[in-house]
Design a protein around this motif. Structure first.
Motif, mmCIF file in Angstrom:
data_model
loop_
_atom_site.group_PDB
_atom_site.id
_atom_site.type_symbol
_atom_site.label_atom_id
_atom_site.label_comp_id
_atom_site.label_asym_id
_atom_site.label_seq_id
_atom_site.Cartn_x
_atom_site.Cartn_y
_atom_site.Cartn_z
ATOM 1 N N VAL A 15 22.854 44.540 39.061
ATOM 2 C CA VAL A 15 23.844 45.116 38.163
ATOM 3 C C VAL A 15 25.193 45.044 38.873
ATOM 4 O O VAL A 15 25.334 45.527 39.997
ATOM 5 C CB VAL A 15 23.500 46.570 37.790
ATOM 6 C CG1 VAL A 15 24.530 47.135 36.828
ATOM 7 C CG2 VAL A 15 22.097 46.639 37.186
ATOM 8 N N THR A 16 26.155 44.414 38.222
ATOM 9 C CA THR A 16 27.482 44.234 38.809
ATOM 10 C C THR A 16 28.551 44.785 37.864
ATOM 11 O O THR A 16 28.286 45.037 36.693
ATOM 12 C CB THR A 16 27.779 42.744 39.071
ATOM 13 O OG1 THR A 16 27.830 42.051 37.825
ATOM 14 C CG2 THR A 16 26.737 42.112 39.977
ATOM 15 N N LEU A 17 29.731 44.926 38.407
ATOM 16 C CA LEU A 17 30.888 45.225 37.583
ATOM 17 C C LEU A 17 32.118 44.678 38.281
ATOM 18 O O LEU A 17 32.065 44.314 39.456
ATOM 19 C CB LEU A 17 31.016 46.719 37.283
ATOM 20 C CG LEU A 17 31.638 47.642 38.311
ATOM 21 C CD1 LEU A 17 32.028 48.933 37.607
ATOM 22 C CD2 LEU A 17 30.682 47.954 39.407
ATOM 23 N N GLY A 18 33.204 44.576 37.539
ATOM 24 C CA GLY A 18 34.435 44.019 38.085
ATOM 25 C C GLY A 18 35.259 45.056 38.819
ATOM 26 O O GLY A 18 35.136 46.267 38.571
ATOM 27 N N PRO A 19 36.136 44.615 39.696
ATOM 28 C CA PRO A 19 36.937 45.530 40.506
ATOM 29 C C PRO A 19 37.994 46.291 39.709
ATOM 30 O O PRO A 19 38.523 47.293 40.193
ATOM 31 C CB PRO A 19 37.589 44.614 41.544
ATOM 32 C CG PRO A 19 37.594 43.261 40.916
ATOM 33 C CD PRO A 19 36.373 43.218 40.041
ATOM 34 N N ASN A 20 38.298 45.854 38.501
ATOM 35 C CA ASN A 20 39.323 46.515 37.697
ATOM 36 C C ASN A 20 38.766 47.514 36.694
ATOM 37 O O ASN A 20 39.513 48.088 35.898
ATOM 38 C CB ASN A 20 40.187 45.472 36.984
ATOM 39 C CG ASN A 20 40.930 44.607 37.987
ATOM 40 O OD1 ASN A 20 41.435 45.089 38.988
ATOM 41 N ND2 ASN A 20 40.968 43.311 37.729
ATOM 42 N N GLU A 21 37.449 47.740 36.734
ATOM 43 C CA GLU A 21 36.829 48.727 35.842
ATOM 44 C C GLU A 21 37.163 50.143 36.325
ATOM 45 O O GLU A 21 37.456 50.358 37.502
ATOM 46 C CB GLU A 21 35.301 48.555 35.849
ATOM 47 C CG GLU A 21 34.821 47.231 35.309
ATOM 48 C CD GLU A 21 34.934 47.117 33.799
ATOM 49 O OE1 GLU A 21 35.039 48.160 33.118
ATOM 50 O OE2 GLU A 21 34.928 45.983 33.306
ATOM 51 N N LYS A 22 37.080 51.088 35.418
ATOM 52 C CA LYS A 22 37.293 52.483 35.790
ATOM 53 C C LYS A 22 36.036 53.037 36.459
ATOM 54 O O LYS A 22 34.924 52.578 36.200
ATOM 55 C CB LYS A 22 37.615 53.325 34.559
ATOM 56 C CG LYS A 22 39.009 53.125 34.039
ATOM 57 C CD LYS A 22 39.313 54.122 32.956
ATOM 58 C CE LYS A 22 40.758 53.999 32.519
ATOM 59 N NZ LYS A 22 41.114 55.051 31.563
ATOM 60 N N GLU A 63 39.052 64.680 44.113
ATOM 61 C CA GLU A 63 39.999 64.581 43.006
ATOM 62 C C GLU A 63 39.569 65.316 41.741
ATOM 63 O O GLU A 63 40.357 65.450 40.812
ATOM 64 C CB GLU A 63 40.229 63.105 42.661
ATOM 65 C CG GLU A 63 40.716 62.256 43.823
ATOM 66 C CD GLU A 63 42.105 62.638 44.298
ATOM 67 O OE1 GLU A 63 42.898 63.170 43.492
ATOM 68 O OE2 GLU A 63 42.399 62.386 45.478
ATOM 69 N N GLY A 64 38.300 65.700 41.672
ATOM 70 C CA GLY A 64 37.800 66.327 40.451
ATOM 71 C C GLY A 64 37.708 65.311 39.320
ATOM 72 O O GLY A 64 37.584 64.103 39.551
ATOM 73 N N ALA A 65 37.794 65.792 38.086
ATOM 74 C CA ALA A 65 37.640 64.934 36.906
ATOM 75 C C ALA A 65 38.681 63.818 36.849
ATOM 76 O O ALA A 65 38.430 62.767 36.261
ATOM 77 C CB ALA A 65 37.694 65.769 35.636
ATOM 78 N N ALA A 66 39.829 64.008 37.466
ATOM 79 C CA ALA A 66 40.868 62.966 37.478
ATOM 80 C C ALA A 66 40.354 61.694 38.156
ATOM 81 O O ALA A 66 40.815 60.586 37.849
ATOM 82 C CB ALA A 66 42.119 63.473 38.182
ATOM 83 N N GLY A 67 39.386 61.838 39.057
ATOM 84 C CA GLY A 67 38.825 60.683 39.745
ATOM 85 C C GLY A 67 38.115 59.706 38.817
ATOM 86 O O GLY A 67 37.953 58.538 39.149
#
Length: 143
Positions: A15-22, A63-67
């Motif tokens: 399973v991968t994802l891109g570096p620009n994902e949140k 950071e809490g939810a902001a993270g």
């Protein structure tokens, strides 16, 4: 035994994802797939990082939810230890123990070919020990 044997048994899916994902997308994938780490790639199957539950907990703890809105590239571990199919089980156990991590991407010809976890490695090592013990019992019984 080698990494190749582990991948033959468990498969090469990663399973991968891109570096620009949140970060929230990384969390969703980890929860949905019930896994502990994601390999970060640029779409060309080249490893650019890895993000684990541990990385996420550190950000949320600070950071809490902001993270949740942070970008994966800012949270991931960019310097990734990698193995190949010729590494032995003992070699990858040493790499994981020394680095204090539980997931190790596998590369072949410079591209992501699989991932192994400490669970995969321990399972294979136990199988090897049990097989060796059975061979010894058989040898003693026939001697």
């Amino acid at each position: 035994m080698t990494v190749k044997a582990i991948l033959e048994a468990k498969g090469h899916d990663v399973v991968t994802l891109g570096p620009n994902e949140k970060l929230s997308e990384a969390i969703r994938l980890l929860a949905e797939r019930r896994i502990g780490a994601l390999v970060v790639t640029n779409g060309d199957r080249k490893v650019v990082g890895i993000i684990s539950e541990r990385d996420i907990v550190r950000v949320i703890g600070k950071e809490g939810a902001a993270g949740l809105d942070f970008i994966v590239r800012d949270v991931m571990t960019p310097k990734v230890n990698i193995c190949n199919e010729n590494h032995t089980v003992n070699e990858v156990m040493e790499i994981m123990t020394r680095g204090r991590f539980r997931h190790l991407p596998v590369e072949k010809d410079g591209q992501l070919d699989g991932i192994i976890s400490i669970g995969d490695v321990v399972k294979k090592r136990i199988e090897d020990v049990e097989r060796e013990a059975e061979e010894i019992r058989t040898y003693i019984a026939t001697a």
